[in-house]
Design a protein around this motif. Structure first.
Motif, PDB file in Angstrom:
ATOM      1  N   THR A   2       0.792  -1.207   0.000  1.00  0.00           N
ATOM      2  CA  THR A   2       0.000   0.000   0.000  1.00  0.00           C
ATOM      3  C   THR A   2       0.806   1.228   0.000  1.00  0.00           C
ATOM      4  OG1 THR A   2      -1.644   1.294   0.995  1.00  0.00           O
ATOM      5  CG2 THR A   2      -0.382   0.145   2.471  1.00  0.00           C
ATOM      6  N   TRP A 452      -4.290  -1.544  -1.435  1.00  0.00           N
ATOM      7  CA  TRP A 452      -4.267  -2.383  -0.235  1.00  0.00           C
ATOM      8  C   TRP A 452      -4.601  -3.826  -0.572  1.00  0.00           C
ATOM      9  CZ3 TRP A 452      -2.139  -1.365   4.200  1.00  0.00           C
ATOM     10  CH2 TRP A 452      -2.365  -2.216   5.284  1.00  0.00           C
ATOM     11  N   LEU A 466      -6.936   0.485   7.439  1.00  0.00           N
ATOM     12  CA  LEU A 466      -7.127   1.704   6.661  1.00  0.00           C
ATOM     13  C   LEU A 466      -8.025   2.734   7.330  1.00  0.00           C
ATOM     14  CD1 LEU A 466      -7.558   0.342   3.019  1.00  0.00           C
ATOM     15  CD2 LEU A 466      -5.473   0.879   4.272  1.00  0.00           C
TER      16      LEU A 466
END
Length: 556
Positions: A2, A452, A466
Motif C-alpha cells: 500500500t 491495499w 485503513l
C-alpha cells in the motif's frame, strides 16, 4: 502493498512491505485447480524468477502470505486452500483443525497432529510453536506481521524469549496442545494462525539474527544454499509427510529462486518459452510492453495468467486537511474523479475492475453497492453542485505520489479539474513518502494514491488498517487520517463476532458507514498478469489472494 506504487498488505501495527516477488491473482489458470489430496507429481527443478535481491526465511520477520515463499519451508497452525473457482478456505496445517474458541472467542485452542518433525528429525511440539511466536516479539527481529501482538494478553509489554521470559497468554499444557488467551473476543483468530509467526522454531535454533538464512524447515523443502543477489536453493525435506499436509503438494524435487532479475528480460524469455525458462515462472507482474506482446502471441496461450479483481486501489482524502474537513467536499471528489481515465492510465480493462466498495472481491462478507456515481467517468454536475453548496471555491489540493505514478496521478488531476478543483502533483521517493505520509503528522498532503492487499481474506484485514483511528500515523496506513468513534466501535464489534454470517453482515454495514464519510475514493480492484513456462502445471490463482499458490505448483 500500500503506498502509491506498492501494494502494502494489511497489518494492525503496520510495518512496510514491498512485495518484490510480485502480486498475483485469479481468473485463468494453466491446468485445473487441484487438491493436495492427489499426492502431486514429483520431480524436476522449478525456477522462480524474482526482482528482489534478498530473501529471509525467518517467520518472525516475514509478511509472506500463507501460500507464497515461506510456506514452502515453514508450516503454520492453519493454512489456505485456494481453488480457482471457489472462495479461499481456511484449513488445518500443523493443527488438527482451524481452532476451537471458548469464553466468547477470547480463548482459542489448537491441537497439533502427532508425529510431525523438523528437517533434522526432532519433533514439532506445542512448545516450538510457542517459541516461534515469542521470537516475533523480540526487538532484534522486526518487520513481521503484528496481529497476534495486539491480541495476545500481555503482548504489549512482552519483549521476547531471549532473556528467558515467556508469554503466559500462550499455554502449552502438553506437547500437542496450545491455548491462546486474547485480550478481547476475536472471531478471525483461525485466520491469524495462518500468518508466518505461527510457524514452529526449535528453541536451540541459534542466534536470532542468523535464522533468516539458517532456518529449520517444517515444510516440504529445506534451504540448501543462499547467495544474496544470486539465488536461494530449496531441496526436499525428507521428514515432511504429504499425508499430514492439506495445503502442499511438494511436487518439484527442488525450487530455485533466481534473484535480482530484470522482469522485462525474464518475461521475454518465458514468452519465447526458451529451454531455460520452461520450468519457471515470473513472480512479478508482466511489464506492460511484454504484456501486450504476450496477449498477441498465439504460442503463449494460457501461460499468460490474468487475475480476477484483487487489491483495492484508491485515492485517500486527508480528513485532517482544512480543505477536506467538510464531508460534502469529500463527497464532491467522489463524483468528480474519472475512474475510467484512471483505469486507462493503468493499462485498460486488463488492469482491473471499477471499484465502489472497500471490502475487496473474493472476501466473504463483501456486498456490492454504489453510493456515488454509477458512471465510471463520474458526475461533474453533482460534484459542482456539492462544492457550490459548501462554498468551497478555488479549491487547490496537493496529491502526493511516488515517482512511477505520474500517469495515474494526472488522470486524477484532470478529472477533478472538470469540477474546478486544482490538483498539484508532488512525487516523493520512498523515504520521503514514508516520513511525510505514513509516519508524518498529516500536514504534508491532501490526497494520496495507494492500494491495499489484505494479509488474510477477512473484511477485518481490509477495513481495520485503513480506517480504524488507532492506525493513524506512526508508520501505519490510515492514510485518510480518518477518526470516527462510531466506526471504531463498529469495527470492534464486528471483529469480536464469532458467527461468520453475523460477522459478515456487520462488516458489510461498516463498509458503507465508512464510505458515507468519504475518506477515500475506491478506484479499481486491480488485476495482475503473470506468465509461466510450458513445463509448469497447476499454476492456480484463487479468488483470494491475487497471487499464485506456490505450494501446489508442479512440473509436467
Amino acid at each position: 502493498m500500500t503506498t502509491a506504487s506498492f501494494t502494502r498488505r494489511g497489518i494492525l501495527v503496520a510495518t512496510p512491505l514491498v512485495l518484490g516477488a510480485g502480486t498475483l491473482a485469479a481468473c485463468s489458470n494453466s491446468g485445473s485447480a487441484s487438491s493436495p489430496d492427489d499426492g502431486g507429481k514429483n520431480g524436476g527443478t522449478l525456477t522462480i524468477f524474482t526482482t528482489g535481491e534478498e530473501m529471509s526465511f525467518d517467520p518472525a520477520t516475514s509478511q509472506n502470505l500463507a501460500i507464497t515463499t515461506l510456506g514452502l519451508t515453514a508450516r503454520r497452525l492453519t493454512s489456505w486452500k485456494t481453488p480457482a473457482d471457489a472462495p479461499t478456505e481456511l484449513i488445518p496445517d500443523l493443527a488438527t483443525d482451524v481452532g476451537t474458541p471458548s469464553k466468547g472467542g477470547q480463548t482459542w485452542t489448537f491441537t497439533l497432529q502427532e508425529g510431525l518433525q523438523f528437517e533434522d528429525g526432532t519433533p514439532i511440539t506445542a512448545g516450538t510453536v510457542k517459541y516461534g511466536l515469542e521470537r516475533s516479539f523480540a526487538s532484534e527481529l522486526t518487520g513481521g506481521l503484528t496481529y497476534h501482538k495486539v491480541l495476545l494478553e500481555g503482548g504489549a509489554d512482552y519483549a521476547g524469549p531471549f532473556s528467558d521470559e515467556h508469554l503466559d497468554s500462550i499455554e502449552t499444557p502438553d506437547d500437542l496442545t496450545l491455548v491462546f488467551h486474547l485480550n478481547r473476543p476475536y472471531g478471525d483468530f483461525g485466520w491469524i494462525a495462518s500468518t508466518p509467526a505461527f510457524a514452529p522454531v526449535p528453541e536451540d535454533s541459534g542466534e536470532p539474527e542468523t535464522y533468516a538464512t539458517e532456518p529449520v524447515a517444517s515444510g516440504p523443502y529445506r534451504l540448501e544454499s543462499y547467495s544474496p543477489g544470486s539465488h536461494a536453493t530449496l531441496v526436499r525435506n525428507e521428514t515432511w509427510d504429504v499425508e499430514t499436509d492439506q495445503a502442499r503438494l511438494g511436487g518439484p524435487d527442488s525450487i530455485e529462486f533466481s534473484l535480482a532479475q530484470d522482469a522485462s528480460v525474464v518475461a521475454q524469455a518465458i514468452i519465447a518459452d526458451r529451454s531455460d525458462s520452461q520450468d519457471a515462472f515470473l513472480a512479478s507482474f508482466v511489464p506492460t510492453a511484454q504484456l501486450v506482446q504476450a496477449q498477441n502471441d498465439p504460442n503463449v496461450g494460457d501461460r499468460l495468467v490474468t487475475s480476477g479483481p484483487g487489491a483495492l486501489e484508491y485515492l485517500a482524502l486527508n480528513t485532517e486537511s482544512d480543505a477536506l474537513k467538510d464531508v460534502k467536499v469529500r463527497q464532491a471528489i467522489q463524483y468528480a474523479v474519472d475512474k475510467e481515465a484512471y483505469r486507462t492510465a493503468k493499462g485498460g480493462e486488463i488492469s482491473g475492475d471499477y471499484a465502489t466498495t472497500l471490502i475487496t472481491p473474493g472476501i466473504a462478507g463483501r456486498e456490492e453497492y454504489s453510493l456515488y456515481a454509477d458512471d465510471p467517468t463520474g458526475d461533474v454536475d453533482q460534484a459542482t453542485a456539492l462544492l457550490e453548496e459548501t462554498g468551497a471555491g478555488d479549491l487547490t489540493l496537493r496529491l502526493v505520489i511516488t515517482d512511477d505514478q505520474t500517469g495515474t496521478a494526472e488522470s486524477v488531476q484532470q478529472g477533478l479539474k472538470r469540477a474546478g478543483i486544482t490538483v498539484t502533483i508532488q512525487p516523493l521517493d520512498e523515504n520521503a513518502y514514508s516520513s511525510e505520509v505514513t509516519a508524518g503528522d498529516g500536514s504534508a498532503y491532501d490526497l494520496v494514491l495507494s492500494s491495499w492487499q489484505p494479509d488474510v481474506p477477512s473484511p477485518n484485514a481490509n477495513l481495520t488498517p485503513l480506517f480504524d483511528s488507532s492506525q493513524i500515523g506512526h508508520g501505519n496506513y490510515n492514510l485518510a487520517r480518518y477518526d470516527n468513534p462510531d466506526v471504531d466501535a463498529a469495527i470492534l464489534e464486528a471483529s469480536s463476532t464469532l458467527d461468520p454470517e453475523e460477522a459478515h453482515a456487520k462488516w458489510a454495514a461498516v463498509d458503507q458507514q465508512i464510505l458515507e464519510d468519504s475518506p477515500v475514493v475506491p478506484l479499481i480492484y486491480s488485476k495482475n498478469s503473470f506468465i509461466h513456462g510450458s513445463g509448469v502445471e497447476k499454476f492456480v490463482i484463487g479468488e483470494f489472494p491475487a497471487y499464485p499458490n506456490y505450494l501446489t505448483v508442479e512440473l509436467g
